[in-house]
Write an enzyme that holds these catalytic residues in place. Structure first.
Site, PDB file in Angstrom:
ATOM      1  N   ARG A 169      22.355  11.615 -31.515  1.00 14.21           N
ATOM      2  CA  ARG A 169      23.801  11.397 -31.508  1.00 14.21           C
ATOM      3  C   ARG A 169      24.174   9.970 -31.128  1.00 14.21           C
ATOM      4  O   ARG A 169      25.314   9.544 -31.332  1.00 14.21           O
ATOM      5  CB  ARG A 169      24.482  12.376 -30.568  1.00 14.21           C
ATOM      6  CG  ARG A 169      24.215  12.155 -29.095  1.00 14.21           C
ATOM      7  CD  ARG A 169      25.019  13.115 -28.270  1.00 14.21           C
ATOM      8  NE  ARG A 169      24.803  12.943 -26.844  1.00 14.21           N
ATOM      9  CZ  ARG A 169      25.412  13.662 -25.911  1.00 14.21           C
ATOM     10  NH1 ARG A 169      26.287  14.582 -26.268  1.00 14.21           N
ATOM     11  NH2 ARG A 169      25.173  13.453 -24.647  1.00 14.21           N
ATOM     12  N   MET A 223      28.380   7.674 -21.076  1.00  8.05           N
ATOM     13  CA  MET A 223      27.679   8.483 -20.080  1.00  8.05           C
ATOM     14  C   MET A 223      28.080   9.955 -20.217  1.00  8.05           C
ATOM     15  O   MET A 223      29.244  10.303 -20.014  1.00  8.05           O
ATOM     16  CB  MET A 223      28.030   8.000 -18.671  1.00  8.05           C
ATOM     17  CG  MET A 223      27.936   6.499 -18.455  1.00  8.05           C
ATOM     18  SD  MET A 223      26.254   5.888 -18.514  1.00  8.05           S
ATOM     19  CE  MET A 223      25.576   6.680 -17.068  1.00  8.05           C
ATOM     20  N   GLU A 224      27.127  10.800 -20.572  1.00  4.43           N
ATOM     21  CA  GLU A 224      27.382  12.244 -20.544  1.00  4.43           C
ATOM     22  C   GLU A 224      26.500  12.821 -19.459  1.00  4.43           C
ATOM     23  O   GLU A 224      25.267  12.812 -19.555  1.00  4.43           O
ATOM     24  CB  GLU A 224      27.080  12.887 -21.895  1.00  4.43           C
ATOM     25  CG  GLU A 224      27.682  14.283 -21.994  1.00  4.43           C
ATOM     26  CD  GLU A 224      26.634  15.356 -22.071  1.00  4.43           C
ATOM     27  OE1 GLU A 224      26.490  16.088 -21.070  1.00  4.43           O
ATOM     28  OE2 GLU A 224      25.978  15.477 -23.103  1.00  4.43           O
ATOM     29  N   LEU A 225      27.137  13.324 -18.400  1.00  7.25           N
ATOM     30  CA  LEU A 225      26.418  13.693 -17.189  1.00  7.25           C
ATOM     31  C   LEU A 225      26.458  15.211 -16.966  1.00  7.25           C
ATOM     32  O   LEU A 225      26.506  15.964 -17.911  1.00  7.25           O
ATOM     33  CB  LEU A 225      27.001  12.909 -16.011  1.00  7.25           C
ATOM     34  CG  LEU A 225      27.080  11.386 -16.230  1.00  7.25           C
ATOM     35  CD1 LEU A 225      27.707  10.690 -15.033  1.00  7.25           C
ATOM     36  CD2 LEU A 225      25.712  10.804 -16.542  1.00  7.25           C
TER      37      LEU A 225
END
Length: 496
Positions: free
Chosen positions: A166, A256-258
């Site tokens: 992605r 940022m995907e946390l």
């Protein structure tokens, strides 16, 4: 003849500047099959000089790639999407060996990654500019969208294929080059596999570079590299805070995907069978090792007991075992550290007064010492403060928390530092939408469960679940930047 994509193939190289090359160091990463606990491959561990070589190659190649016609960058994205489909069975097998992914997880990974590549194929023709009048007489303003330069991708182990793809596919399609540091648990499906597939797609040398390695050894070198213009990171919030801070010091753009602590809200008027169907999938697909999986079931007290019974029955019926078994739904946890942490949360929650309805233990596999398979677990009499509810347990664990009214449900939902995804079953769509609008989270799914990902729809969280987004224009805005160019058509008068 296409690439060989078996776990038995040679994966003992880095990929830098279009070449499969050894590391300058002598360290290695052992890849363990979570189902059998056996070593199935060895991958070299990159060192800082390898990282420097990767960024040098990326920066040099990118200077030419951004000049490529949109049709060429579109062609590469489309060819990559075809390669994913062509090698579907081999990729699913690799995901089982390396990530412990069941057949369902593998097929989902293939579907999402193909969707991402097809969406990325539209980006070259969407990099359009703008024209605006000026306040200065005789001037004309133009705004162009251009690639950032070099995009750093740091991907996780849970869904390594699509969570790398992605960021990689959009970055390349918009004229950037990429350096990937995959998770050390999944260096093949999170990185080296991508290199082979993009080679098959005809990507020019230097545009995709893969440097597997331990974060403690090369993490800072990757994030802080002077040639790194964007850092796309997916992982835990504690690690993500450090990555974001270092990217900020480097003045890099961060996507940022946390972490998440996603709730599945079920009201008294909900269709319980449908809510349990959704809740079962949302808690137990890929062993709950999904950032957007259900971490808590919030259920109205009037239907609480019935919901718990139905969910426990469904959980107990799910086939749990080796990822190599076609019938397996719940496979192994990635490693013993993750397994022991989640089982510790269960034990602490029971000690605090919760009831263990089913699960809460490992499932023994024939011929395997110290199995990593955790039985699907349902806990009742849970409060929001108990360990399995307040922590992101990242496992096949379903704590069920009661509520008395919608206000309390919303309060319980928001009582977490996270805000990634969620779901609501309320009996009718209108009521579900009203509840969804009140929830402090980036994504909510009515009459469904939280695990949804479509490349043409934004994917992003709030609060400690991250900053910046993925998919569609969200990622397009991260991997490109806008340049203002003005043209003074008439000679300008100045005050001196």
């Amino acid at each position: 003849m296409g690439p060989e994509l078996s776990i038995d193939d040679e994966w003992n190289s880095l990929y830098i500047d279009g070449e499969w090359t050894p590391s300058d160091g002598d360290g290695e990463i052992a890849v363990e099959d979570p189902s059998t606990r056996e070593e199935v491959a060895r991958v070299p561990a990159a060192v800082e000089s390898d990282v420097d070589a990767a960024y040098e190659a990326a920066a040099e190649a990118q200077a030419e790639w951004e000049k490529a016609p949109p049709a060429e960058r579109e062609r590469i994205a489309q060819a990559f999407a075809r390669a994913i489909q062509e090698y579907k069975e081999e990729i699913i097998e690799l995901l089982a060996y390396e990530a412990g992914g069941s057949r369902i997880m593998g097929e989902t990974s293939i579907s999402i990654t193909t969707d991402q590549a097809n969406e990325a194929a539209t980006f070259p023709r969407r990099m359009k500019g703008e024209q605006a009048d000026s306040n200065v007489p005789g001037k004309e303003n133009f705004v162009r969208r251009e690639p950032q330069g070099v995009v750093t991708v740091i991907s996780p182990w849970n869904f390594p294929l699509n969570l790398s793809g992605r960021a990689i596919a959009p970055a390349l399609a918009t004229g950037n080059a990429v350096v990937v540091k995959p998770a050390s648990n999944t260096p093949i499906t999170g990185g080296l596999l991508m290199a082979k597939l993009y080679e098959e797609a005809g990507l020019p040398d230097g545009l995709l570079n893969v440097v597997p390695g331990h974060g403690s050894d090369i993490g800072d070198a990757v994030v802080e590299h002077p040639e790194s213009d964007v850092v796309a990171f997916t992982g835990s919030t504690p690690v993500g805070r450090g990555v974001a801070a270092k990217a900020g010091e480097n003045l890099s753009v961060a996507a940022m995907e946390l972490g998440g602590n996603n709730a599945h809200i079920v009201t008294a008027d909900a269709d319980l069978e449908a809510a349990v169907d959704s809740g079962t999938f949302g808690s137990f697909v890929h062993q709950g090792q999904v950032c957007i999986s259900i971490n808590r079931h919030l259920v109205h007290e009037d239907v609480y007991d019935e919901y718990v019974d139905l969910l426990a029955d469904r959980a107990a019926s799910l086939p749990a075992g080796s990822a190599h078994d076609e019938d397996t739904v719940v496979g192994p946890i990635i490693d013993e550290g993750q397994r022991d942490e989640m089982l510790g949360y269960v034990e602490e929650t029971v000690d605090a007064g919760a009831t263990l309805e089913t699960g809460g233990e490992t499932v023994e596999l024939e011929g395997v010492d110290d199995s990593l398979v955790v039985a699907p677990t349902v806990l009742s009499d849970v409060t929001n403060e108990m360990s399995a509810a307040c922590n992101e347990h990242f496992g096949p664990i379903a704590p069920v928390v009661p509520f008395s009214d919608i206000d309390e449900a919303v309060e319980l939902h928001d009582d977490t530092e996270y805000g990634l995804s969620g779901s609501v079953h309320a009996g009718d769509v209108g009521t579900g939408m009203q509840i969804a609008e009140r929830l402090d989270t980036g994504m909510v799914h009515v009459d469904d469960q939280p695990i949804n990902d479509e490349a043409h729809v934004p994917f992003s969280g709030t609060k400690a679940s991250g900053s910046g987004g993925y998919n569609t224009t969200e990622i397009l805005d991260r991997v490109t930047e806008k340049k203002w160019i003005s043209v003074q058509h008439d000679r300008r008068e100045y005050p001196f």
